[in-house]
Design a protein around this motif. Structure first.
Motif, mmCIF file in Angstrom:
data_model
loop_
_atom_site.group_PDB
_atom_site.id
_atom_site.type_symbol
_atom_site.label_atom_id
_atom_site.label_comp_id
_atom_site.label_asym_id
_atom_site.label_seq_id
_atom_site.Cartn_x
_atom_site.Cartn_y
_atom_site.Cartn_z
ATOM 1 N N UNK A 48 0.833 -1.118 0.079
ATOM 2 C CA UNK A 48 0.118 -0.139 0.067
ATOM 3 C C UNK A 48 0.872 1.278 0.124
ATOM 4 N N UNK A 49 1.910 1.326 0.980
ATOM 5 C CA UNK A 49 2.752 2.591 0.812
ATOM 6 C C UNK A 49 3.713 2.424 -0.327
ATOM 7 N N UNK A 50 3.915 1.633 -0.676
ATOM 8 C CA UNK A 50 4.857 1.605 -2.209
ATOM 9 C C UNK A 50 3.990 2.304 -3.315
ATOM 10 N N UNK A 51 2.800 1.739 -3.441
ATOM 11 C CA UNK A 51 2.000 2.080 -4.610
ATOM 12 C C UNK A 51 1.453 3.570 -4.427
ATOM 13 N N UNK A 52 0.974 3.840 -3.073
ATOM 14 C CA UNK A 52 0.578 5.261 -2.936
ATOM 15 C C UNK A 52 1.777 6.286 -3.118
ATOM 16 N N UNK A 53 2.923 5.787 -2.554
ATOM 17 C CA UNK A 53 4.018 6.743 -2.802
ATOM 18 C C UNK A 53 4.482 6.913 -4.427
ATOM 19 N N UNK A 54 4.313 5.865 -5.078
ATOM 20 C CA UNK A 54 4.845 5.801 -6.281
ATOM 21 C C UNK A 54 3.933 6.788 -7.058
ATOM 22 N N UNK A 55 2.607 6.660 -7.098
ATOM 23 C CA UNK A 55 1.628 7.607 -7.832
ATOM 24 C C UNK A 55 1.726 9.092 -7.468
ATOM 25 N N UNK A 56 1.797 9.134 -5.941
ATOM 26 C CA UNK A 56 2.110 10.602 -5.667
ATOM 27 C C UNK A 56 3.212 11.179 -6.143
ATOM 28 N N UNK A 57 4.415 10.499 -6.200
ATOM 29 C CA UNK A 57 5.635 11.011 -6.659
ATOM 30 C C UNK A 57 5.635 11.283 -8.167
ATOM 31 N N UNK A 58 5.376 9.990 -8.689
ATOM 32 C CA UNK A 58 5.507 10.210 -10.369
ATOM 33 C C UNK A 58 4.354 10.753 -10.973
ATOM 34 N N UNK A 59 3.269 10.451 -10.569
ATOM 35 C CA UNK A 59 1.923 11.045 -11.252
ATOM 36 C C UNK A 59 1.052 12.248 -10.445
#
Length: 250
Positions: A227-238
Motif C-alpha cells: 500500500x505504501x509503495x503504490x501510494x508513494x509511487x503514484x503521488x511522486x511520479x503521477x
C-alpha cells in the motif's frame, strides 16, 4: 466529421433541461468529453443506456468549428447486472474511474485501458470476493498501461537478484537490492522496504487484469508495504493523491 466507436461511460452530468454531458473512454479515441443533447429524454437515440459503467456503441459528430463533440446515437452493448445494488463495490468502482479520468488516456493507450476498465467492471459485478487493496492495485496496473510501470524484476542499479526483498526507491521508480540499498544515503523519505512476497504480488498485479488478482489477504507486513509503495509511487511520479471523493494534484 463523424465517427463510430465503442465507449465506456465514466461519468455523466446534466446541463440545461434535458441535455447531458458525459466522460467517455472510447476504445480507439481515448478519454473524451461529449454532449448528448436531449440525452435525458430521448429513448429513440439513446434508449436509456447512458448510465455510468455501461459499454456503448456510439456515433459521434464533431461540431463545425471543432470545439466540441456531440453524441448523436448510442446503443447498449454491455453493463453491470448486480453491481449497482452494492454501494460498497460502487464506491470502489468510483475510486478507480476517478483515477482513470484524472490520468487521462490518449489514442495510443486507449485499447488496453478500455479492456482493463471493462474487466474491472465485470470483476466488481461478478466476483464473490475482491482484493482488499483493489483500488491501489488498479492504480499500479493503470499506471503501467500508460507507460509509468516501476521496475520490479531486479535491482534497478546493478541488475542483481532481489533475494528476500528490496527497497522500493519511490523517487527513482525502481527496487534496490540489499547491497545497493546500503550504498544509498537517503532512504527515509522516498523509500519503502518491500519483502519478497510483496514484490511478487506487485509484479503479478502489473501483468494481469483485475479478474486474476489474488483475493487472499496477504500478511499484514506485506499489505502495508504494498500500500505504501503504490501510494508513494503514484503521488511522486503521477502527482495524484486521493482526498475526499476526488484525486487532487500534489
Amino acid at each position: 466529421m463523424e465517427w463510430t466507436d465503442q465507449a465506456l461511460v465514466l461519468r455523466m452530468g446534466a446541463f440545461r433541461e434535458s441535455d447531458l454531458w458525459l466522460k467517455l473512454l472510447c476504445r480507439e479515441h481515448g478519454l473524451l468529453t461529449l454532449f448528448a443533447f436531449g440525452g435525458s429524454r430521448s429513448r429513440r437515440r439513446f434508449c436509456g443506456c447512458l448510465d455510468v459503467l455501461n459499454t456503448l456503441q456510439c456515433r459521434v459528430r464533431s461540431s463545425k468549428d471543432g470545439r466540441f463533440l456531440t453524441l448523436e446515437e448510442a446503443a447498449l452493448l454491455q453493463g453491470p447486472r448486480l453491481l449497482r445494488r452494492h454501494w460498497q463495490r460502487m464506491g470502489l468502482a468510483a475510486n478507480c474511474l476517478r483515477f482513470a479520468e484524472a490520468l487521462g488516456t490518449g489514442e495510443e493507450t486507449a485499447p488496453e485501458v478500455f479492456a482493463l476498465l471493462e474487466d474491472l467492471r465485470d470483476t466488481l459485478d461478478e466476483a464473490e470476493a475482491l482484493p482488499s487493496l483493489l483500488p491501489l492495485f488498479f492504480r499500479l496496473r493503470l499506471a503501467g498501461a500508460l507507460g509509468f510501470a516501476p521496475s520490479l524484476e531486479a535491482c534497478g542499479r546493478c541488475g542483481g537478484a532481489l533475494g528476500e526483498g528490496g527497497l522500493f526507491a519511490l523517487d527513482e521508480g525502481m527496487v534496490l537490492c540489499a547491497q545497493c540499498r546500503a550504498a544509498r544515503q537517503e532512504i527515509g523519505r522516498y523509500g519503502v522496504v518491500v519483502p519478497r512476497g510483496g514484490l511478487d504480488l506487485l509484479r503479478f498485479v502489473q501483468q494481469e487484469f483485475p479478474s486474476r488478482w489474488p483475493v487472499a489477504e496477504p500478511p499484514a507486513e506485506v499489505r502495508r508495504a504494498c500500500a505504501r509503495a503504490i501510494d508513494g509511487f503514484v503521488q511522486y511520479h503521477l502527482g495524484l493523491a486521493w482526498e475526499g471523493n476526488h484525486f487532487r494534484r500534489v
